[in-house]
Design an enzyme around this catalytic site. Sequence first.
Site, PDB file in Angstrom:
ATOM      1  N   SER A   1      48.665   6.410  12.914  1.00  0.00           N
ATOM      2  CA  SER A   1      47.893   6.225  11.679  1.00  0.00           C
ATOM      3  C   SER A   1      48.484   7.109  10.577  1.00  0.00           C
ATOM      4  O   SER A   1      49.402   6.698   9.862  1.00  0.00           O
ATOM      5  CB  SER A   1      46.415   6.512  11.932  1.00  0.00           C
ATOM      6  OG  SER A   1      46.198   7.846  12.358  1.00  0.00           O
ATOM      7  N   ARG A   2      48.001   8.323  10.471  1.00  0.00           N
ATOM      8  CA  ARG A   2      48.560   9.323   9.573  1.00  0.00           C
ATOM      9  C   ARG A   2      48.463  10.665  10.307  1.00  0.00           C
ATOM     10  O   ARG A   2      47.494  10.888  11.058  1.00  0.00           O
ATOM     11  CB  ARG A   2      47.773   9.423   8.255  1.00  0.00           C
ATOM     12  CG  ARG A   2      48.003   8.266   7.294  1.00  0.00           C
ATOM     13  CD  ARG A   2      49.386   8.327   6.638  1.00  0.00           C
ATOM     14  NE  ARG A   2      49.592   7.259   5.670  1.00  0.00           N
ATOM     15  CZ  ARG A   2      50.160   6.085   5.933  1.00  0.00           C
ATOM     16  NH1 ARG A   2      50.592   5.804   7.159  1.00  0.00           N
ATOM     17  NH2 ARG A   2      50.323   5.191   4.986  1.00  0.00           N
TER      18      ARG A   2
ATOM     19  N   ASP B   1      54.012   8.689  15.933  1.00  0.00           N
ATOM     20  CA  ASP B   1      54.871   8.172  14.869  1.00  0.00           C
ATOM     21  C   ASP B   1      54.679   8.994  13.598  1.00  0.00           C
ATOM     22  O   ASP B   1      55.435   8.842  12.651  1.00  0.00           O
ATOM     23  CB  ASP B   1      54.523   6.697  14.600  1.00  0.00           C
ATOM     24  CG  ASP B   1      55.488   6.055  13.612  1.00  0.00           C
ATOM     25  OD1 ASP B   1      56.698   6.365  13.683  1.00  0.00           O
ATOM     26  OD2 ASP B   1      55.045   5.238  12.780  1.00  0.00           O
TER      27      ASP B   1
ATOM     28  N   ARG C   1      42.798  -4.284  10.811  1.00  0.00           N
ATOM     29  CA  ARG C   1      43.853  -5.302  10.949  1.00  0.00           C
ATOM     30  C   ARG C   1      44.841  -4.922  12.059  1.00  0.00           C
ATOM     31  O   ARG C   1      45.152  -5.735  12.938  1.00  0.00           O
ATOM     32  CB  ARG C   1      44.606  -5.442   9.614  1.00  0.00           C
ATOM     33  CG  ARG C   1      43.779  -6.061   8.508  1.00  0.00           C
ATOM     34  CD  ARG C   1      44.532  -5.992   7.184  1.00  0.00           C
ATOM     35  NE  ARG C   1      44.651  -4.621   6.720  1.00  0.00           N
ATOM     36  CZ  ARG C   1      43.910  -4.085   5.740  1.00  0.00           C
ATOM     37  NH1 ARG C   1      43.037  -4.824   5.100  1.00  0.00           N
ATOM     38  NH2 ARG C   1      44.071  -2.825   5.395  1.00  0.00           N
ATOM     39  N   ILE C   2      45.331  -3.676  12.030  1.00  0.00           N
ATOM     40  CA  ILE C   2      46.350  -3.287  13.019  1.00  0.00           C
ATOM     41  C   ILE C   2      45.689  -3.047  14.375  1.00  0.00           C
ATOM     42  O   ILE C   2      46.222  -3.462  15.415  1.00  0.00           O
ATOM     43  CB  ILE C   2      47.138  -2.047  12.537  1.00  0.00           C
ATOM     44  CG1 ILE C   2      47.841  -2.367  11.215  1.00  0.00           C
ATOM     45  CG2 ILE C   2      48.154  -1.607  13.592  1.00  0.00           C
ATOM     46  CD1 ILE C   2      48.513  -1.189  10.540  1.00  0.00           C
TER      47      ILE C   2
ATOM     48  N   GLU D   1      55.431  15.873   7.091  1.00  0.00           N
ATOM     49  CA  GLU D   1      56.548  14.924   7.231  1.00  0.00           C
ATOM     50  C   GLU D   1      57.568  15.153   6.127  1.00  0.00           C
ATOM     51  O   GLU D   1      57.162  15.339   4.982  1.00  0.00           O
ATOM     52  CB  GLU D   1      56.026  13.482   7.187  1.00  0.00           C
ATOM     53  CG  GLU D   1      55.170  13.166   8.400  1.00  0.00           C
ATOM     54  CD  GLU D   1      54.718  11.703   8.468  1.00  0.00           C
ATOM     55  OE1 GLU D   1      55.160  10.900   7.630  1.00  0.00           O
ATOM     56  OE2 GLU D   1      53.937  11.378   9.374  1.00  0.00           O
TER      57      GLU D   1
ATOM     58  N   HIS E   1      58.022   8.290  11.647  1.00  0.00           N
ATOM     59  CA  HIS E   1      57.166   7.417  10.837  1.00  0.00           C
ATOM     60  C   HIS E   1      57.852   6.069  10.576  1.00  0.00           C
ATOM     61  O   HIS E   1      58.144   5.718   9.421  1.00  0.00           O
ATOM     62  CB  HIS E   1      56.781   8.104   9.518  1.00  0.00           C
ATOM     63  CG  HIS E   1      55.556   7.504   8.889  1.00  0.00           C
ATOM     64  ND1 HIS E   1      54.660   8.241   8.171  1.00  0.00           N
ATOM     65  CD2 HIS E   1      55.078   6.230   8.880  1.00  0.00           C
ATOM     66  CE1 HIS E   1      53.690   7.439   7.724  1.00  0.00           C
ATOM     67  NE2 HIS E   1      53.933   6.209   8.164  1.00  0.00           N
ATOM     68  N   ILE E   2      58.059   5.307  11.653  1.00  0.00           N
ATOM     69  CA  ILE E   2      58.779   4.029  11.519  1.00  0.00           C
ATOM     70  C   ILE E   2      57.898   2.829  11.885  1.00  0.00           C
ATOM     71  O   ILE E   2      58.407   1.773  12.235  1.00  0.00           O
ATOM     72  CB  ILE E   2      60.060   4.005  12.391  1.00  0.00           C
ATOM     73  CG1 ILE E   2      59.729   4.347  13.860  1.00  0.00           C
ATOM     74  CG2 ILE E   2      61.129   4.922  11.827  1.00  0.00           C
ATOM     75  CD1 ILE E   2      60.775   3.875  14.841  1.00  0.00           C
ATOM     76  N   GLY E   3      56.568   3.028  11.818  1.00  0.00           N
ATOM     77  CA  GLY E   3      55.649   1.955  12.225  1.00  0.00           C
ATOM     78  C   GLY E   3      56.014   0.575  11.686  1.00  0.00           C
ATOM     79  O   GLY E   3      56.044  -0.405  12.426  1.00  0.00           O
ATOM     80  N   SER E   4      56.294   0.500  10.400  1.00  0.00           N
ATOM     81  CA  SER E   4      56.569  -0.816   9.784  1.00  0.00           C
ATOM     82  C   SER E   4      58.058  -1.005   9.511  1.00  0.00           C
ATOM     83  O   SER E   4      58.441  -1.944   8.811  1.00  0.00           O
ATOM     84  CB  SER E   4      55.786  -0.937   8.478  1.00  0.00           C
ATOM     85  OG  SER E   4      56.244   0.049   7.562  1.00  0.00           O
TER      86      SER E   4
END
Length: 319
Positions: free
Chosen positions: A237-238, A262, A156-157, A267, A286-289
Amino acid sequence: MTKQKVFSEKQLPQNIQSYLEEHVDLKVWDKSTQMPRELLLKEIKDVQGLITTGSAINEELLQQAPELKAVSTISVGYNHFDTEAMRKYKVIGTHTPYVLDDTVADLVMALMLSAARRIPELDAMTKRGEWKKGDDNPRFGVDVHHKKLGIIGMGRIGETIAKRGKNGFDMEVSYFNRSRKPEVEEKLHIEYKSKDDLLSESDFIVLMVPLSPETKHFIGEKEFKQMKNSAIFINASRGQTVDEQAMIEALQKGEILAAGLDVFEQEPVEPTNPLLTMKNVVTLPHIGSATAETRNAMAMLAAKNLVAALTGKGTYYSV
Ligand SMILES: NC(=O)c1ccc[n+]([C@@H]2O[C@H](COP(=O)([O-])OP(=O)(O)OC[C@H]3O[C@@H](n4cnc5c(N)ncnc54)[C@H](O)[C@@H]3O)[C@@H](O)[C@H]2O)c1
């Protein structure tokens, strides 16, 4: 009829809390800090539903939650779910796909642009008052437009990033994925490549696979060596999909030009992580969304998923 009990280990916007309160008996961790594990284990003892963001949903937790029927994560990645254990305990897991695709894809483009045009480095230089008249060669970056973009993980992304690369920046887009996606190839005019070809030919490499035992350290020493010395590597991703030590060495040795990250193996990232002092690495927490609109949409979807899973009415996105 008595309402089912739900615990949310994350504070929720008022409209979402109100929605949940209509359907369930809700209790919320009312602090903005991460809830300590031992308190979470106490809270879940008599609940049927749990809303989470990243806590490990594993055998240890499931054993202590005999009434638990569904866990809803406010994220699309669900590597914190032990899906096998959840199946064993008959606990439904749900996640929040689709609503965050554009926001994460925007951030990936921001990382590409920031790394290529050295935005954070030159912003800091400008603010230090070090902008002097004269030759600006030392401030040159590299172009993004019309370059080769290789996306690993055409989900999807990945597809949303491909659209931006192709239509927004006139990039030549290729991808590697577990399975080929002919309909996406046709729709977006993008090309499927083997992992090896993608790594050795792309100017920008974006990693967008979910974290699983199969994708842990999906990009490591061998893969960094395959990349062009001018390549810019992006991971949204991760953290654990990349062998971070190998990435540090590749950057130190100049095997790749730059990176935009990201996510990190650990973390929050340790302050001593060498990546934090590299000028050619753009680092984000980690601010992707993480926009107000998208996080709200994700929380609402998580709430609706949970209510549907608990009541058996309506549909939900199961993991
Ligand atoms: N940085 C952030 O804040 C942020 C936000 C959202 C998602 N993510 C991460 O992005 C991931 C992808 O999200 P999505 O919604 O696009 O997921 P998705 O499931 O739609 O897409 C993942 C794609 O990766 C492919 N894939 C999986 N394993 C593979 C392998 N071993 N080799 C090749 N391809 C493989 C799948 O076939 C799929 O097409 C999530 O799982 C999450 O971890 C990060």
